[in-house]
Each structure stands twice: as structure tokens, then as C-alpha cells.
Design an enzyme around this catalytic site. Structure first.
Site, PDB file in Angstrom:
ATOM      1  N   THR A 150       2.607  33.700  21.141  1.00 14.41           N
ATOM      2  CA  THR A 150       2.425  34.426  19.881  1.00 14.41           C
ATOM      3  C   THR A 150       2.842  33.499  18.742  1.00 14.41           C
ATOM      4  O   THR A 150       2.052  32.683  18.303  1.00 14.41           O
ATOM      5  CB  THR A 150       3.218  35.755  19.878  1.00 14.41           C
ATOM      6  OG1 THR A 150       4.569  35.507  20.283  1.00 14.41           O
ATOM      7  CG2 THR A 150       2.586  36.766  20.824  1.00 14.41           C
ATOM      8  N   LYS A 190       7.041  32.383  27.370  1.00 14.87           N
ATOM      9  CA  LYS A 190       6.767  32.411  25.950  1.00 14.87           C
ATOM     10  C   LYS A 190       7.896  33.171  25.283  1.00 14.87           C
ATOM     11  O   LYS A 190       8.532  34.051  25.867  1.00 14.87           O
ATOM     12  CB  LYS A 190       5.415  33.046  25.641  1.00 14.87           C
ATOM     13  CG  LYS A 190       5.248  34.504  26.022  1.00 14.87           C
ATOM     14  CD  LYS A 190       5.800  35.515  25.039  1.00 14.87           C
ATOM     15  CE  LYS A 190       5.296  35.283  23.634  1.00 14.87           C
ATOM     16  NZ  LYS A 190       5.907  36.295  22.699  1.00 14.87           N
ATOM     17  N   THR A 193      10.462  38.546  21.894  1.00 16.14           N
ATOM     18  CA  THR A 193       9.702  38.950  23.086  1.00 16.14           C
ATOM     19  C   THR A 193       9.620  37.727  23.941  1.00 16.14           C
ATOM     20  O   THR A 193       9.110  36.727  23.509  1.00 16.14           O
ATOM     21  CB  THR A 193       8.329  39.427  22.681  1.00 16.14           C
ATOM     22  OG1 THR A 193       8.524  40.605  21.933  1.00 16.14           O
ATOM     23  CG2 THR A 193       7.449  39.778  23.847  1.00 16.14           C
ATOM     24  N   GLU A 232      11.868  30.944  16.087  1.00 15.68           N
ATOM     25  CA  GLU A 232      11.051  30.957  14.870  1.00 15.68           C
ATOM     26  C   GLU A 232      11.770  30.256  13.718  1.00 15.68           C
ATOM     27  O   GLU A 232      12.880  30.634  13.331  1.00 15.68           O
ATOM     28  CB  GLU A 232      10.720  32.397  14.495  1.00 15.68           C
ATOM     29  CG  GLU A 232       9.722  33.011  15.455  1.00 15.68           C
ATOM     30  CD  GLU A 232       9.472  34.484  15.221  1.00 15.68           C
ATOM     31  OE1 GLU A 232       8.436  34.985  15.706  1.00 15.68           O
ATOM     32  OE2 GLU A 232      10.295  35.151  14.573  1.00 15.68           O
ATOM     33  N   ASN A 235       8.577  36.059   9.700  1.00 21.06           N
ATOM     34  CA  ASN A 235       8.697  37.480  10.017  1.00 21.06           C
ATOM     35  C   ASN A 235       8.359  38.408   8.864  1.00 21.06           C
ATOM     36  O   ASN A 235       8.051  39.579   9.079  1.00 21.06           O
ATOM     37  CB  ASN A 235      10.099  37.759  10.557  1.00 21.06           C
ATOM     38  CG  ASN A 235      10.229  37.309  11.990  1.00 21.06           C
ATOM     39  OD1 ASN A 235       9.763  37.963  12.910  1.00 21.06           O
ATOM     40  ND2 ASN A 235      10.828  36.137  12.189  1.00 21.06           N
ATOM     41  N   SER A 249       0.441  40.021   8.827  1.00 16.90           N
ATOM     42  CA  SER A 249      -0.546  39.683   7.784  1.00 16.90           C
ATOM     43  C   SER A 249      -1.624  38.752   8.321  1.00 16.90           C
ATOM     44  O   SER A 249      -1.380  37.962   9.214  1.00 16.90           O
ATOM     45  CB  SER A 249       0.151  39.012   6.606  1.00 16.90           C
ATOM     46  OG  SER A 249       1.135  39.867   6.075  1.00 16.90           O
TER      47      SER A 249
END
Length: 405
Positions: free
Chosen positions: A155, A181, A192, A278, A400, A405
């Protein structure tokens, strides 16, 4: 004890004998692969760990049903872009359909199929595209097949995450490989996070689950990116026995070799998730020693590596060790604040709870490293643990704030 275990530079879910994988693009995502599958030539003993989030996603429920039936899997089908979580009866029906379609593809019992999903919560799967993906995916026992699968499950991940090991057991080569992942919403009990580990070892199903549960506690459950536990976290382990070794259990003389391979595989994958958090620029590794017991050490190490103040200090190259002891001090563990050591890299910040002079500029330079090591010793017992996380950056907020979007 040292074992003759070889790390496979290109280890993957297809490294072990009899395992195949692939991934395809069917339009769940704009231009990236989004449906993947792992398949074993023969039924495999299965072990699994699942999210502790109370809003457990439909695919996790369905997979748990499959594994609990015989603790055997032969295929796993995965989609990205949509988590199929908080989707009610329709979501459950869709997860069951995914399982059925994969079972029909290979003419195997439905409960021999696991299902996993990752992506946005609260949206329904596009089952027309999912069905197309299951029809088109063509698992093969190649590195290319494994790479396609790795790409299909991503993702916000920036890199594919994979590893593998091999060793000789009972005179034959036994291999373990895996991929995962995870980049955000990472704070497992179980993140996740989706993980898939395959091995051609012949392993007793009870021993396999016991080992996997224990190893999960010191690997996947010892990472954190943002303190969030996903609805879809799951790690699956499949052992198809095609290596031909004698049945492995705790009584086997080479059980420790297999256990070590599985631990190394799990730790590699867990660390790769923490490193790819991230917006992250650095991996943080926190080693706790001298706790009353291992459980306390795990709690303290994860509290430190998960502290937003510690994470931002590392990002800003600020050797603010006060944030480390503050985080440790409000963990659930028993500590004696009068005899604590804190070491950043190779410099003591605190020794026996006495402030130590240190080279501020050297510490600042050290904090610019790709990996930052922090050690804390409480001198209370023999408990030890390691936890992994990453720094907290402006990029995390940017990612985030615009996730949908």
C-alpha cells in the site's frame, strides 16, 4: 550455539520447494499490481497470528476459519487497495467468495485457502475485479513470481520486504522464505501488517504453532511505527514438508536449527517494516537488558521505541536521553529508577542513574545514521528484549493527511 544457517540474499515466498506466487493488476489501484496469490504443490501445515483489534476484518475471520478446520492451507489470495474491514455481512460474503474462487481455481477444499486484504477501511471490495484477478494470477516457482506477489500486497510501502534462510536438517536442505507489507498503522499485537512465510520443512502442526506464537512475540509484536493496530494484521506460516526431513518437533535433535531459521526470518521481516515506516528516515533499535523478566523488557523496549518524543528527537538528531527514561518510566514494567544505564550508540548518557559527560557533537553525528541503537540496562534481573521502530517526520503527516485522496 552457532548453526550452519545460510542467509538467502534473494530469499522469498518461492524459495522453499513446492511454493509458487504471482501478482497481477486488475484496477483496484490505478497502475500497480493489486491481487496476489501463493500456492503450494501439496497441502501445507499452517500456523497463524492475527490482529487483536476488536474490529477484526472479514478476511481475517475467514482465514481463521480455514486454519482452524485442519490447520492446513494450500493457497492464499490477497488484495490491496481495500481492507474489507467494517463492511458487515457483505464484507463477510465477499471474503468467503474470494476463498471459494481460489479453491475452485485449484480444485482444493475451500478451507485450504487463506484470504487477506489491505487498504482503506469501510469500503466494499470490487468483486468483479477481484474475480478477474483470481482467474488471471498464475503462480510460478520463480523469483519473478515472488516479486510480483510482493508488489501486489503493497500500500504505502516504498520497498518490497523479503528474506530467506536455508540449513541442513537430517541430511537434507531445508529452506524458509517470506515477505511482508507494512508501513503505517503499525503497532502489532499483532500492524497494517501482512506477513507470509513458507517453508519446505516437515513440521508437527502443534510444534509449529507454538514456535510461531513465541517468535511473533519477540519479532512482529516488537515493532511500532505509529502506535496504531490495524483491523487486518495477520501473519501466515505454511510448511509443506517437501524437503523430506524427519518430522520436526521440540524433541527433534535439530529443532533449534529450524527454530533459529524461523526466528531470523521473522525478525528480518519485522525490522524491514519498522525501517520502511511512513515518512521514516531511520530505523531505531532499542535493546533492554537487566529487566525483572523478558515480558517487562519487551514492554519497556516497545514503550521507548514507540514514544513520539523519542522518535522526533531521533529525527531531529537531538541526544535528549531524558525522553528515553521518561518513556521507560511510564511503561507497565517494574523498574528501580536509582540504577539505570542509558547508552546511545557507544556513549553512556546515564550510568547507575548518574548523568555522564558525553560528546554532544559526536552524539548528534551518530543520530544522523540510518540505524540508531539505544540500550537501557535496569540491573534488576535477566530479562532482555529488543524492539524496532522509526523516526517520526513531517512526511508521515503528509502521507496520512491525504491517504484517501
Amino acid at each position: 550455539m552457532k548453526y550452519n544457517i545460510k542467509h538467502l540474499k534473494e530469499g522469498s515466498v518461492t524459495s522453499a520447494k513446492g511454493f509458487m506466487a504471482d501478482g497481477v493488476h486488475v484496477g483496484l489501484r490505478y497502475n500497480k499490481k493489486d491481487v496476489g496469490m501463493i500456492y503450494s504443490e501439496v497441502p501445507a501445515v499452517a500456523a497463524a497470528v492475527y490482529t487483536l483489534n476488536k474490529f477484526i476484518a472479514a478476511p481475517n475471520i475467514v482465514t481463521k476459519e480455514s486454519v482452524n478446520a485442519e490447520r492446513t492451507l494450500q493457497a492464499v489470495v490477497v488484495n490491496s487497495a481495500c481492507a474489507n474491514a467494517c463492511t458487515g455481512k457483505r464484507g463477510m460474503d465477499d471474503a468467503v467468495i474470494m476463498r471459494r474462487l481460489a479453491a475452485e481455481k485449484y480444485d482444493i477444499p475451500e478451507h485450504y485457502v487463506g484470504v487477506a486484504s489491505t487498504g482503506v477501511i469501510g469500503e466494499f471490495l470490487n468483486m468483479e475485479k477481484i474475480a478477474k484477478g483470481i482467474r488471471e494470477v498464475a503462480p510460478e516457482a520463480t523469483t519473478e513470481g515472488a516479486k510480483s506477489f510482493e508488489k501486489a500486497i503493497m500500500t504505502t510501502d516504498l520497498i518490497e520486504k523479503y528474506t530467506g534462510y536455508e540449513a541442513e536438517i537430517d541430511g537434507v536442505k531445508v529452506t524458509i522464505g517470506g515477505c511482508c507489507k507494512g508501513s503505517g498503522m503499525i503497532h502489532p499485537n499483532m500492524a497494517t501488517m501482512l506477513g507470509f512465510i513458507t517453508t519446505d520443512a516437515n513440521v508437527d502442526k502443534d510444534a509449529l504453532q507454538r514456535a510461531f506464537s513465541k517468535i511473533t512475540d519477540i519479532s512482529f509484536n516488537q515493532i511500532t511505527v505509529d502506535g496504531e493496530t490495524s483491523t487486518n494484521d495477520m501473519v501466515l506460516l505454511m510448511a509443506n514438508g517437501m524437503a523430506g526431513n524427519n518430522l520436526l518437533s521440540e524433541d527433534h535433535p535439530q529443532w533449534d536449527v529450524f527454530y533459529t531459521m524461523l526466528r531470523k526470518t521473522s525478525e528480518d521481516l519485522a525490522k524491514s517494516i519498522a525501517k520502511d515506516g511512513e515518512g521514516a528516515t531511520k530505523l531505531i533499535e532499542v535493546k533492554v537488558k537487566g529487566a525483572k523478566n523478558d515480558a517487562d523488557a519487551r514492554a519497556i523496549s516497545k514503550k521507548i521505541v514507540g514514544s513520539s518524543l523519542v522518535k522526533t528527537a531521533v529525527y531531529g538528531n537531538d541526544a535528549n536521553w531524558g525522553r528515553i527514561v521518561s518513556a521507560a518510566g511510564h511503561s507497565t514494567a517494574d523498574i528501580d529508577p536509582s540504577k539505570v544505564d542509558v547508552i546511545l550508540g557507544d556513549q553512556y548518557m546515564l550510568k547507575n542513574s548518574e548523568v555522564q559527560p558525553f560528546d554532544e557533537e559526536a552524539a548528534k553525528e551518530y543520530l544522523k545514521s540510518d540505524t540508531v541503537y539505544i540500550e537501557v540496562n535496569f540491573h534488576l534481573g535477566k530479562g532482555e528484549a529488543t524492539a524496532w521502530g522509526c523516526d517520526l517526520t513531517y512526511k508521515y503527516i503528509e502521507i496520512n493527511a491525504s491517504y484517501r485522496s
